[in-house]
Design an enzyme around this catalytic site. Sequence first.
Site, PDB file in Angstrom:
ATOM      1  N   ASP A   1      -7.023  -2.420   3.797  1.00  0.00           N
ATOM      2  CA  ASP A   1      -7.145  -2.189   5.230  1.00  0.00           C
ATOM      3  C   ASP A   1      -7.131  -3.524   5.951  1.00  0.00           C
ATOM      4  OD1 ASP A   1      -7.765   0.793   5.374  1.00  0.00           O
ATOM      5  OD2 ASP A   1      -9.317   0.104   4.008  1.00  0.00           O
ATOM      6  N   THR A   2      -6.467  -3.539   7.085  1.00  0.00           N
ATOM      7  CA  THR A   2      -6.465  -4.718   7.943  1.00  0.00           C
ATOM      8  C   THR A   2      -6.075  -4.239   9.331  1.00  0.00           C
ATOM      9  OG1 THR A   2      -5.647  -6.967   8.169  1.00  0.00           O
ATOM     10  CG2 THR A   2      -4.050  -5.318   7.501  1.00  0.00           C
ATOM     11  N   THR A   3      -5.843  -5.154  10.250  1.00  0.00           N
ATOM     12  CA  THR A   3      -5.350  -4.742  11.557  1.00  0.00           C
ATOM     13  C   THR A   3      -4.473  -5.832  12.137  1.00  0.00           C
ATOM     14  OG1 THR A   3      -5.979  -3.714  13.664  1.00  0.00           O
ATOM     15  CG2 THR A   3      -7.246  -5.649  12.974  1.00  0.00           C
TER      16      THR A   3
END
Length: 401
Positions: free
Chosen positions: A318-320
């Site tokens: 997960d990242t953004t």
Amino acid sequence: MTHGHVASADSLAGSAGAAILTAGGTAVDAALATNAVMAVVAPHLCGIGGDLLALVHTSAGQVDCLLAAGRAGAGADAGVLRAEGRRSMPLYGDIRSVTVPGCVDGWVALHERHATMALDDLLAPAVALAEDGFPASPLLVRACQGLDPAGRAQLSELAAQATGVGAVVRRPGLARTLRAIAGGGRDAFYLGEFGQGLLTLGAGWFAPDDLARGSASWVAPLKATAFGVDLWTAPPVSQGYLFLAGALLADQLDLPDPDDPRWAHLLVECAAAAGRDRPDVLFDGADGNALVALASGRAGEIDPGRAGPRTRIAAAGDTTYLCAVDEHGTGVSLIQSNASGFGSHLAEPATAVNLHNRGLGFSLRPGHPAELRPGARPPHTLVPALAVDRAGLRAASCSRT
């Protein structure tokens, strides 16, 4: 009149950035406000306990690259971990996979070079949401539900509040920390309440000098041209060279139309060929241009009719990512992350700021160029990217964490 555009993974964050553009701020101003809100409302993706990489395309056509990637503490010792029988870095619940977070240093560097509005004004929307509360998103709720008992105990502020979609979540420690940063800059964070708590939590893993030393540096970006488009990305410790090499490989092939299954097959094979030796060649100080040249010379390894060999399947992460452009033609491609969802599943006790686990990229193999050692930066999965063609600026992210 159009003031620009902002794209992010959360509507509250995007709205904060759009408001900054409407108020006359630059794309960098908008990106900072957007990222600050993301750090509040999306701790399962990013936060001030993580790292930040960014590209800024100025109205004059120059591309600046920022690496705000933290370093291992003075107490880092791969031999100790090997003596425990470990062959790889711990994932959760271990301070030794935490490097000094680079995000706040990155904010300050971006603000000093490219912003026009006061940092206090840019962080104000994030402070208000952290203080007054925000509705828990479906992704945050699901991420909290997936925590194991140890993670729930460490991240109790989040787990106890984000119990259902729309539940109000307040983060007073983070609000206090953001106010301190707005008033006192990077030292208010690294040498203040958060920094002192990190030293205590680290129990010798970090030294005061580790926190006094800045994590952000402006570096020359990597550049290549493929399909008639100019592409930019970050150099090592980012794995951005894979983005350029993959594009250069694809440009050497006779790609069919995208609705042909072979199109996806060939692009996958380009990515696989470019990255097949990534664990061995990416490290702090690696020559990014040499890596691009090496990896983009593997077109002969790609078979249009079958998949090549695979060493392993990557795990999900997960990242953004966010991007912003303003009416003057300045654009920002910014990616910020805790590395693995909530990161290390550890939080600094006084502020409840959750800490990334970016140190998982270090090797424990003796003599490996990315071996864990004091002051080193681990190989980074974050890849900001920019593309410019005749139609103008494009921004994109290529990341697996």
